[in-house]
Design an enzyme around this catalytic site. Structure first.
Site, PDB file in Angstrom:
ATOM      1  N   SER A  93       0.820  -1.201   0.000  1.00 62.52           N
ATOM      2  CA  SER A  93       0.000   0.000   0.000  1.00 62.52           C
ATOM      3  C   SER A  93       0.864   1.264   0.000  1.00 62.52           C
ATOM      4  O   SER A  93       1.627   1.491  -0.920  1.00 62.52           O
ATOM      5  CB  SER A  93      -0.972  -0.029   1.176  1.00 62.52           C
ATOM      6  OG  SER A  93      -1.915   1.001   1.028  1.00 62.52           O
ATOM      7  N   ASP A 121      -2.308   6.486  -4.300  1.00 61.96           N
ATOM      8  CA  ASP A 121      -1.169   5.790  -3.681  1.00 61.96           C
ATOM      9  C   ASP A 121      -0.698   4.633  -4.579  1.00 61.96           C
ATOM     10  O   ASP A 121      -1.326   4.351  -5.603  1.00 61.96           O
ATOM     11  CB  ASP A 121      -1.519   5.344  -2.251  1.00 61.96           C
ATOM     12  CG  ASP A 121      -2.566   4.250  -2.190  1.00 61.96           C
ATOM     13  OD1 ASP A 121      -3.275   4.027  -3.196  1.00 61.96           O
ATOM     14  OD2 ASP A 121      -2.691   3.595  -1.136  1.00 61.96           O
ATOM     15  N   ASP A 134      -0.803   1.386  -4.775  1.00 68.69           N
ATOM     16  CA  ASP A 134      -1.724   0.335  -5.239  1.00 68.69           C
ATOM     17  C   ASP A 134      -3.080   0.911  -5.639  1.00 68.69           C
ATOM     18  O   ASP A 134      -4.025   0.164  -5.888  1.00 68.69           O
ATOM     19  CB  ASP A 134      -1.872  -0.781  -4.200  1.00 68.69           C
ATOM     20  CG  ASP A 134      -2.389  -0.289  -2.849  1.00 68.69           C
ATOM     21  OD1 ASP A 134      -2.378   0.939  -2.625  1.00 68.69           O
ATOM     22  OD2 ASP A 134      -2.789  -1.125  -2.023  1.00 68.69           O
ATOM     23  N   ASP A 193      -5.635   2.359  -4.338  1.00 64.12           N
ATOM     24  CA  ASP A 193      -6.927   2.152  -3.674  1.00 64.12           C
ATOM     25  C   ASP A 193      -7.322   3.394  -2.875  1.00 64.12           C
ATOM     26  O   ASP A 193      -8.439   3.484  -2.390  1.00 64.12           O
ATOM     27  CB  ASP A 193      -6.942   0.890  -2.793  1.00 64.12           C
ATOM     28  CG  ASP A 193      -5.907   0.904  -1.673  1.00 64.12           C
ATOM     29  OD1 ASP A 193      -5.079   1.834  -1.632  1.00 64.12           O
ATOM     30  OD2 ASP A 193      -5.910  -0.032  -0.850  1.00 64.12           O
TER      31      ASP A 193
END
Length: 560
Positions: free
Chosen positions: A142, A299, A301, A303
């Site tokens: 993340s 960010d 990833d 999400d």
């Protein structure tokens, strides 16, 4: 024990050339060896997350193989399609770990659908559902610093794995020897055998169509002339975010050059997290240069999404996750009512640590707002319950204060792609009526009261960190707070007591104060941190901030 395990690794023929020099370098250094080998990375509902390197307490191909063997053992008991979807982001070794996981699954006779290039969390959740998979794997850490990577496991509904399933996988992992216990064939062999296949263009196209179908005012963006600066923070958002924005008619997009392409070293900011100023700084400077209406960043990833909005005086202001959540809830409700697309008995969902201002907004529009535990899987769980009842269309929006948003049931995790689309559509709409995001936010505060939501984080690093956090939480339960900075505590809700909350057990304490303020104490599920969330109310921002500062000062000694 850890010295023996270290020797075993030292003497093994390491397939990853980066690991042997590291193992040789720490020879004779008990502290370093202990740090890497005394414990193993624990597999929880968020999967694995750790620093890259050699050892059982690090992220490497052997730990990934071991985890995937545990997952494979579980999948084999599940019937169904015997298929697992895999995606990965731009982090160091993400592609290697993704292909490693695919090789373990294929060696176990399990089919794999893997993306041919990095794609974000929502794409993984979507593919898991699209191909009726038993599970999904997303290789990402993340928004952690560059030295981390991780492995998120998803259930067949595209939601992060349930506690029960994760516990079974963890038990299987513990039975698997980290160096020799996993079955494994090369990625190429898996492809040759027809067990590993790439995600098809049909799946990618269906994802974009699902996102774009959630526009509130379709066609609006084609004529609104929104000027955007966008940063993918060197992550996986570039392709899907720009694709969707261009499809809906937003073409004036300036990308932050230094953060455009995948780069797992994240050289422009040590912490690629859209919640913090340093990650958005380059984008902000570019927004000022180009006189953009809006700056947004996703960010690694993709999400989560953070934004800076242009104010009437020409300055730019960062907008908190709570504020964006409230703005989107307000925009979706008002827009869908206007367009006649609001479902009967509409449902929105937020986490218990997100702003109570959302409750007031939802009530205004006659929308049921459900509060769930922190972690987007609980929002996914609410969507699943509606789906089971044949009422999935009632779900209009879900959000968390940590910059996670979702509008629609096509995936079961937060989605910065739809977040970016709706934020841009909302900004374009306000621009088209001579208003702005800033102006609408001020109108909301004028209508419902000046809420301020702030989070303070306290870090507890090292092996003793978790123990320290546990003792702080235990002390708060043994010696409950009766007042905070002179304001009496009216009620305490302890979320380890499901019989009182009606929700599953969670390590969270919520203090409601006598004058309507709220203080929430919660250890992070993914990092060695305790977070304190404050909600204060004032006649203006200064008054609300002063109250927050007073509370924070009073609670600091407890975290020492």
């Amino acid at each position: 024990m850890y010295q023996e395990e270290y020797k075993r690794w030292l003497e093994a023929d390491m397939e990853d050339a980066d690991l042997s020099p590291e193992l040789a370098r720490i020879e004779g250094n008990d502290e370093e060896i202990k740090d890497r080998f005394a414990v193993a990375l624990k597999f929880g509902t968020a999967g694995l997350r750790g620093v890259l390197g050699a050892g059982t307490n690090r992220m490497n191909i052997y730990v990934v193989r071991q985890a995937t063997q545990g997952l494979a053992n579980w999948v084999k008991t599940q019937g169904g399609t015997q298929t697992v979807a895999i995606s990965y982001d731009s982090r160091l070794k993400s592609d290697v770990f993704a292909k490693t996981a695919a090789g373990v699954l294929a060696a176990n006779g399990i089919n794999v659908r893997i993306y041919d290039a990095l794609m974000p969390v929502p794409a993984l959740s979507f593919a898991t559902r699209y191909y009726n998979c038993n599970a999904g794997v997303m290789v990402t850490a993340s928004h952690n610093p560059a030295k981390y990577n991780g492995y998120k496991a998803y259930g067949p509904d595209g939601c992060q794995m349930t506690d029960d399933a994760a516990a079974i996988v963890y038990a299987e992992i513990q039975k698997t020897d980290v160096l020799t216990g996993a079955k494994y064939i090369s990625f190429a062999e898996g492809v040759e055998k027809g067990l590993i296949r790439f995600v098809g263009d049909d799946c990618k196209k269906a994802l974009y169509e699902a996102i774009e179908s959630r526009q509130v005012r379709p066609g609006l963006c084609k004529t609104a002339g929104l000027k955007l600066v966008y940063s993918p923070l060197n992550g996986s958002g570039l392709v899907p975010v720009t694709q969707v924005l261009k499809d809906i008619g937003i073409t004036d997009i300036t990308i932050v050059q230094e953060q455009e392409y995948p780069n797992g070293y994240f050289t422009t900011c040590s912490y690629p997290n859209p919640e913090i100023f340093a990650a958005l700084e380059l984008g902000l400077n570019l927004a000022k240069e180009t006189d953009a209406d809006l700056m947004l960043a996703t960010d690694p990833d993709a999400d989560r999404v953070g934004i800076a909005m242009k104010c009437p005086d020409g300055s730019y202001e960062l907008v908190s996750g709570n504020e964006v959540g409230v703005l989107l809830l307000d925009y979706i409700c008002a827009g869908r009512i206007e367009k006649g697309t609001m479902p009967e008995k509409a449902v929105a969902v937020k986490s218990i640590v997100s702003t109570p201002l959302a409750d007031a907004v939802a009530e205004h529009y006659g929308v049921e707002l459900r509060s769930v535990l922190t972690g987007f899987k609980w929002i996914g769980d609410q969507i699943a319950q509606l789906e089971e009842a044949g009422e999935v269309d009632r779900f209009i929006f879900g959000f968390e204060e940590s910059y996670g948003y979702l509008a629609g049931p096509y995936v079961r995790d937060k989605d910065a792609v739809i977040g970016s689309m709706l934020i841009c559509e909302m900004a374009a709409y306000y621009r088209s009526i001579g208003s702005s995001l800033k102006q609408r936010l001020e109108e909301i505060y004028a209508q419902y009261g000046r809420y301020l939501n702030k989070v303070d984080s306290f870090e507890f690093p090292g092996l003793s960190g978790m123990d320290k956090m546990a003792s702080i939480m235990e002390n708060l339960r043994k010696n409950p707070l009766t007042e905070v900075a002179g304001i009496k505590v009216a009620s305490v809700t302890d979320y380890t007591k499901p019989e009182e909350t009606g929700l599953p057990s969670a390590n969270v304490l919520i203090y409601k104060l006598e004058d309507g303020e709220t203080v929430i104490v919660r250890p992070s599920g993914t990092e060695p941190k305790i977070k304190i969330y404050y909600t204060t109310l004032g006649k203006d921002l200064e008054e609300a901030q002063a109250k927050k500062d007073k509370f924070a000062e009073a609670l600091k000694p407890i975290m020492a």
